[in-house]
Motif scaffolding. Structure first.
Motif, short mmCIF file in Angstrom:
data_model
loop_
_atom_site.label_atom_id
_atom_site.label_comp_id
_atom_site.label_asym_id
_atom_site.label_seq_id
_atom_site.Cartn_x
_atom_site.Cartn_y
_atom_site.Cartn_z
N LEU A 1 0.84 -1.21 0.00
CA LEU A 1 0.00 0.00 0.00
C LEU A 1 0.88 1.26 0.00
N GLY A 2 1.92 1.27 0.80
CA GLY A 2 2.80 2.45 0.88
C GLY A 2 3.45 2.78 -0.45
N GLN A 3 3.82 1.75 -1.19
CA GLN A 3 4.45 1.98 -2.49
C GLN A 3 3.42 2.50 -3.51
N VAL A 4 2.20 2.00 -3.43
CA VAL A 4 1.14 2.50 -4.33
C VAL A 4 0.81 3.96 -3.95
N ALA B 1 0.89 7.24 -6.45
CA ALA B 1 -0.26 8.15 -6.65
C ALA B 1 0.11 9.58 -6.30
N LEU B 2 0.84 9.73 -5.21
CA LEU B 2 1.25 11.07 -4.75
C LEU B 2 2.15 11.76 -5.78
N TRP C 1 -8.33 12.19 -9.63
CA TRP C 1 -7.04 11.71 -9.10
C TRP C 1 -6.93 11.94 -7.59
N LEU C 2 -7.43 13.09 -7.14
CA LEU C 2 -7.38 13.36 -5.69
C LEU C 2 -8.23 12.34 -4.93
N LYS C 3 -9.36 11.96 -5.52
CA LYS C 3 -10.20 10.95 -4.87
C LYS C 3 -9.47 9.61 -4.80
N LEU C 4 -8.74 9.29 -5.84
CA LEU C 4 -7.94 8.07 -5.83
C LEU C 4 -6.91 8.13 -4.70
N CYS C 5 -6.26 9.27 -4.55
CA CYS C 5 -5.26 9.43 -3.48
C CYS C 5 -5.91 9.28 -2.11
N GLU C 6 -7.07 9.92 -1.94
CA GLU C 6 -7.76 9.84 -0.64
C GLU C 6 -8.18 8.40 -0.34
N ALA C 7 -8.66 7.71 -1.38
CA ALA C 7 -9.08 6.32 -1.17
C ALA C 7 -7.89 5.44 -0.76
N LEU C 8 -6.70 5.87 -1.16
CA LEU C 8 -5.49 5.12 -0.75
C LEU C 8 -5.02 5.52 0.64
N GLY C 9 -5.71 6.50 1.24
CA GLY C 9 -5.38 6.89 2.61
C GLY C 9 -4.48 8.12 2.72
N LEU C 10 -4.31 8.83 1.62
CA LEU C 10 -3.48 10.05 1.67
C LEU C 10 -4.37 11.26 1.97
#
Ligand SMILES: O=C(O)c1cc(C(=O)O)c2c(n1)C(=O)C(=O)c1cc(C(=O)O)[nH]c1-2
Length: 253
Positions: A42-45, A49-50, A99-108
């Protein structure tokens, strides 16, 4: 690197550009193979994304830079759809928001992503290179630099299928950005390719088109090299850059 010694027909030029994609497009990069194959933590993904957010937010800036070299109202009206696709218009929230929603869904955190504070130095330099290239290039060459999109739908399909299948933290919301691109990219690239084939008539113009595509494949490749070095192997995260809670380097090797 291809150096022309004769003028190509429009179709030969297209084949040459396709050949550059087949040899150098970033679908071939080991980082993408790990990403799509479910081999990253997850951290690498999150790191991917970031960093990729920098590219996303740079695309409309690059398109405004291209338009600043365009004296033709009809062409400007056609090209600006690309800006709307990313910045949003009317009911469409746009690609940057997706893209921001994708980042948020990844926990950022959205604000952290938007601040671009944690991104790798090479990411910023690569994206700046693309924007500055388009700012200073003649219109034909600015258009040509976007032609990596010829190859993008294939990688988007691979990514949607690979990420949904291989990561339990990935769902439909997270791949929404790429689903949208499956129709947007072919439309964009049809126009750009037709324009380039019609207007690149001299050997110098054709060489400059080819060189623009080399430059762009390098911009994309360099971003993945930097991600690989920092987050896969040897795991050398530059000072101040995003540090995943768990790097899980071993899982990716
Ligand atoms: O996921 C990818 O591999 C990928 C690659 C590229 C590209 O080839 O530049 C673009 C995109 N995605 C993309 O989503 C996108 O909107 C886009 C715009 C452009 C451009 O140069 O104007 N490239 C790309």
């Amino acid at each position: 690197m291809i150096k022309l010694n004769k003028v190509l027909s429009p179709d030969e030029l297209e084949q040459t550009l396709q050949g550059i994609g087949a040899e150098r497009y970033h679908n071939l990069h080991p980082f993408h193979k790990l990403l799509h194959g479910g081999k990253l933590s997850l951290g690498q993904v999150q790191a991917w994304a970031l960093n990729r957010y920098v590219y996303q937010q740079g695309i409309p800036i690059k398109d405004y830079a291209i338009l600043s070299n365009c004296p033709d109202k009809e062409l400007r009206n056609l090209w600006r759809q690309r800006i709307f696709d990313h910045d949003g218009i009317d009911q469409d929230e746009g690609g940057i928001e997706r893209w921001l929603k994708l980042c948020e869904a990844l926990g950022l955190e959205r604000a952290y992503v938007q601040s671009m504070e944690g991104v790798l130095p090479a990411t910023k330099h690569a994206v700046d290179t693309y924007i500055n290239f388009c700012r200073h290039a003649p219109l034909l060459i600015g258009f040509a630099s976007c032609l990596t999109e010829l190859f993008a739908p294939k990688i988007h399909k691979e990514r949607i299928a690979g990420m949904l299948e291989n990561y339990d933290f990935v769902d439909e919301t997270m791949v929404a950005y790429f689903r949208e691109r499956l129709t947007q990219a072919p439309r964009d690239v049809d126009f750009a390719l037709r324009y380039v084939k019609e207007h690149a008539r001299t050997i110098d113009q054709q060489q400059a088109v080819i060189d623009a595509l080399y430059m762009k494949t390098g911009v994309l490749w360099a971003q993945l090299d930097a991600l690989y070095l920092a987050y896969v192997s040897p795991g050398m995260i530059p000072p101040g850059c995003f540090t995943p809670v768990q790097t899980d380097v071993a899982a990716a090797q």
